[in-house]
Design a protein around this motif. Structure first.
Motif, PDB file in Angstrom:
ATOM      1  N   VAL A 154     -12.672 -16.208   3.831  1.00 17.86           N
ATOM      2  CA  VAL A 154     -12.491 -17.663   3.855  1.00 17.86           C
ATOM      3  C   VAL A 154     -11.335 -18.062   4.779  1.00 17.86           C
ATOM      4  O   VAL A 154     -10.266 -17.452   4.758  1.00 17.86           O
ATOM      5  CB  VAL A 154     -12.223 -18.195   2.426  1.00 17.86           C
ATOM      6  N   CYS A 187      -8.148 -13.359   8.060  1.00 22.81           N
ATOM      7  CA  CYS A 187      -9.314 -13.928   8.767  1.00 22.81           C
ATOM      8  C   CYS A 187      -8.883 -14.943   9.814  1.00 22.81           C
ATOM      9  O   CYS A 187      -9.389 -14.951  10.935  1.00 22.81           O
ATOM     10  CB  CYS A 187     -10.257 -14.610   7.778  1.00 22.81           C
ATOM     11  N   ASN A 217     -10.185   5.075  13.802  1.00 19.20           N
ATOM     12  CA  ASN A 217     -10.315   4.488  12.467  1.00 19.20           C
ATOM     13  C   ASN A 217     -10.752   5.559  11.482  1.00 19.20           C
ATOM     14  O   ASN A 217     -11.695   6.291  11.739  1.00 19.20           O
ATOM     15  CB  ASN A 217     -11.357   3.361  12.507  1.00 19.20           C
ATOM     16  N   ASP A 218     -10.039   5.644  10.370  1.00 22.35           N
ATOM     17  CA  ASP A 218     -10.409   6.600   9.325  1.00 22.35           C
ATOM     18  C   ASP A 218     -11.338   5.886   8.342  1.00 22.35           C
ATOM     19  O   ASP A 218     -10.900   5.054   7.548  1.00 22.35           O
ATOM     20  CB  ASP A 218      -9.138   7.100   8.624  1.00 22.35           C
ATOM     21  N   PHE A 231      -5.626   9.298  11.859  1.00 23.13           N
ATOM     22  CA  PHE A 231      -4.510   9.348  12.799  1.00 23.13           C
ATOM     23  C   PHE A 231      -3.256   9.742  12.029  1.00 23.13           C
ATOM     24  O   PHE A 231      -2.955   9.155  10.985  1.00 23.13           O
ATOM     25  CB  PHE A 231      -4.311   7.979  13.451  1.00 23.13           C
ATOM     26  N   SER A 273     -12.935 -12.078   1.026  1.00 23.60           N
ATOM     27  CA  SER A 273     -14.007 -13.070   0.826  1.00 23.60           C
ATOM     28  C   SER A 273     -14.312 -13.817   2.118  1.00 23.60           C
ATOM     29  O   SER A 273     -15.249 -14.608   2.175  1.00 23.60           O
ATOM     30  CB  SER A 273     -13.621 -14.053  -0.277  1.00 23.60           C
ATOM     31  N   GLY A 309      -1.326 -10.436   5.368  1.00 19.18           N
ATOM     32  CA  GLY A 309      -1.309 -10.891   3.985  1.00 19.18           C
ATOM     33  C   GLY A 309      -2.636 -11.405   3.484  1.00 19.18           C
ATOM     34  O   GLY A 309      -3.663 -10.733   3.586  1.00 19.18           O
ATOM     35  N   THR A 310      -2.624 -12.623   2.961  1.00 15.26           N
ATOM     36  CA  THR A 310      -3.835 -13.207   2.368  1.00 15.26           C
ATOM     37  C   THR A 310      -4.644 -13.981   3.410  1.00 15.26           C
ATOM     38  O   THR A 310      -5.624 -14.633   3.080  1.00 15.26           O
ATOM     39  CB  THR A 310      -3.453 -14.180   1.228  1.00 15.26           C
ATOM     40  N   ALA A 362      -8.663  -3.547   3.613  1.00 21.31           N
ATOM     41  CA  ALA A 362      -8.581  -4.838   2.903  1.00 21.31           C
ATOM     42  C   ALA A 362      -9.691  -5.748   3.421  1.00 21.31           C
ATOM     43  O   ALA A 362     -10.312  -6.509   2.664  1.00 21.31           O
ATOM     44  CB  ALA A 362      -7.214  -5.467   3.155  1.00 21.31           C
ATOM     45  N   SER A 363      -9.955  -5.637   4.727  1.00 23.86           N
ATOM     46  CA  SER A 363     -10.937  -6.531   5.355  1.00 23.86           C
ATOM     47  C   SER A 363     -12.311  -6.430   4.696  1.00 23.86           C
ATOM     48  O   SER A 363     -13.003  -7.435   4.539  1.00 23.86           O
ATOM     49  CB  SER A 363     -11.047  -6.202   6.843  1.00 23.86           C
TER      50      SER A 363
END
Ligand SMILES: Cc1cc2nc3c(=O)[nH]c(=O)nc-3n(C[C@H](O)[C@H](O)[C@H](O)COP(=O)(O)OP(=O)(O)OC[C@H]3O[C@@H](n4cnc5c(N)ncnc54)[C@H](O)[C@@H]3O)c2cc1C
Length: 352
Positions: free
Chosen positions: A48, A317, A34-35, A166, A46, A313-314, A41-42
């Motif tokens: 939900v 979660c 992981n860089d 990576f 929010s 996408g949105t 985005a995570s």
């Protein structure tokens, strides 16, 4: 020192974290790269999980399967890590217009599972709600940043985690395995969000990234067990803070917060929220959305050592726990992938 693992995971956002969790649970060897200099985005999500979506308040894709799976998975993870990360949090819908109120009332009486009535007077001390109030049950709020940080600590302490950038150019594709630096793996699984758009093997997938921003505000006195929704959403964040947003921008030049978004949110808050508040932060990120609004899951059609779990996408979660588990079942046992999520549907463009 040379390391040999079955899977090399790229990216520790929600998807990479869940991919590692599934591998860990199955007792399969892995490392994750992981860089940390790339914003995920995570980290601005929010958090939900909402079973209904959009202005028409319709049920979210596959929610009957995805919702119970996600709740069970996050509960399992919080028990494993001994932290609190998932909380049921009903959405209080403070209708922003007569039309939205009518839409809600229509859905209440037509194929409704999740909509509930709310006592409008309960919310008048906090909000202007001239078009009435409704509610959505079975919504959940996740403390995504706490989850990512605690899971990263677990990965580090178990020698799975590598903080590095990576680069596909550094990969040697061998027969039935791959070599990256000092690591040999049977497969690489790309969980690197919008970075996959630059991956020579996956860049032809129809990504359509979408920028979103949020203000982080302090609102003394606002109950933090609910999610509040008008034209904007006010969502518990951490401690006594709330996340306020968002926007969905298809055209943007960078991933930075903008003054125009801030002005818009302030204007909405002035109209909607009756309590005094203070802005403490302004964050932004890019959602790995795509033109089909369905995940990208599976193995590259001509490079069997390369797999992907992306395009959430949105809805990362709720979708990440389910589709990482499905991908692992596919890789390990040949189980079918959901045809709507499988990248087999892009076989011809991926082979180009
Ligand atoms: C403002 C906003 C609000 C949102 N709210 C919600 C919500 O309420 N509910 C919901 O379900 N979804 C929400 N989302 C969407 C959700 O955040 C995404 O679906 C999800 O985070 C995608 O996760 P991911 O792991 O695929 O990607 P990311 O979270 O972007 O993770 C990718 C990871 O890959 C790493 N990486 C990238 N390139 C490299 C490289 N070359 N080498 C090493 N590592 C690399 C990055 O550092 C990062 O950690 C929201 C998104 C935004 C922007």
């Amino acid at each position: 020192m040379q390391a040999q693992v079955k899977y090399l995971i790229i990216g520790q956002g929600l998807v990479g974290s869940w991919m590692c969790y599934q591998l860990d649970k199955a007792g399969i060897s892995y490392k994750i790269v992981n860089d940390e200099t790339i914003q995920s985005a995570s980290s601005v999500s929010s958090g939900v999980i909402n079973p209904v979506t959009g202005r028409r308040i319709v049920q979210t894709w596959m929610i009957e399967t995805i919702l119970p799976y996600a709740v069970k998975a996050y509960t399992e993870l919080q028990e494993k890590l001994n932290i609190h990360i998932i909380q049921e949090a009903p959405v209080i819908l403070l209708h922003p217009s007569e039309q939205m109120k009518e839409s809600f009332n229509y859905r209440m009486t037509h194929e409704n599972i999740y909509l509930i009535q709310q006592d409008p007077t309960a919310w008048t001390p906090y909000f202007n709600a001239q078009y009435g109030v409704g509610g959505i049950s079975e919504c959940y709020w996740l403390d995504v940043n706490k989850m990512l940080a605690t899971w990263k600590a677990f990965l580090i302490s178990n020698d799975h985690y590598i903080n590095a950038h990576f680069n596909m150019n550094e990969v040697v594709l061998l027969e039935n395995k791959v070599q990256w630096k000092n690591i040999t793996a049977e497969k690489i699984i790309f969980c690197d969000g919008i970075a996959s758009m630059q991956n020579p093997y996956f860049k032809t997938l129809p990504f359509a990234p979408n920028k979103g921003e949020a203000l982080i505000i302090k609102v003394p006195g606002l109950p933090n067990q609910n999610i509040y929704k008008n034209n904007i959403s006010i969502i518990p964040w951490k401690d006594d803070l709330f996340w306020v947003g968002s926007n969905y921008e298809w055209t943007f030049s960078d991933s930075l917060p903008t003054s125009s978004f801030k002005e818009k949110m302030v204007e909405s808050l002035e109209q909607f929220l009756k309590l005094p508040y203070e802005i403490v932060d302004h964050i932004a990120g890019i959602r790995p959305t795509n033109t089909q609004r369905r995940p990208f899951v599976g193995v590259h059609p001509s490079q069997a050592q390369l797999a992907i779990c992306n395009g959430m996408g949105t809805k990362g979660c709720s979708l990440a726990p389910y589709f990482t588990a499905q991908l692992l079942e596919h890789l390990e046992k040949g189980a079918m992938l959901d045809p709507e999520a499988s990248i087999e549907r892009f076989s011809s463009i991926l082979k180009k």
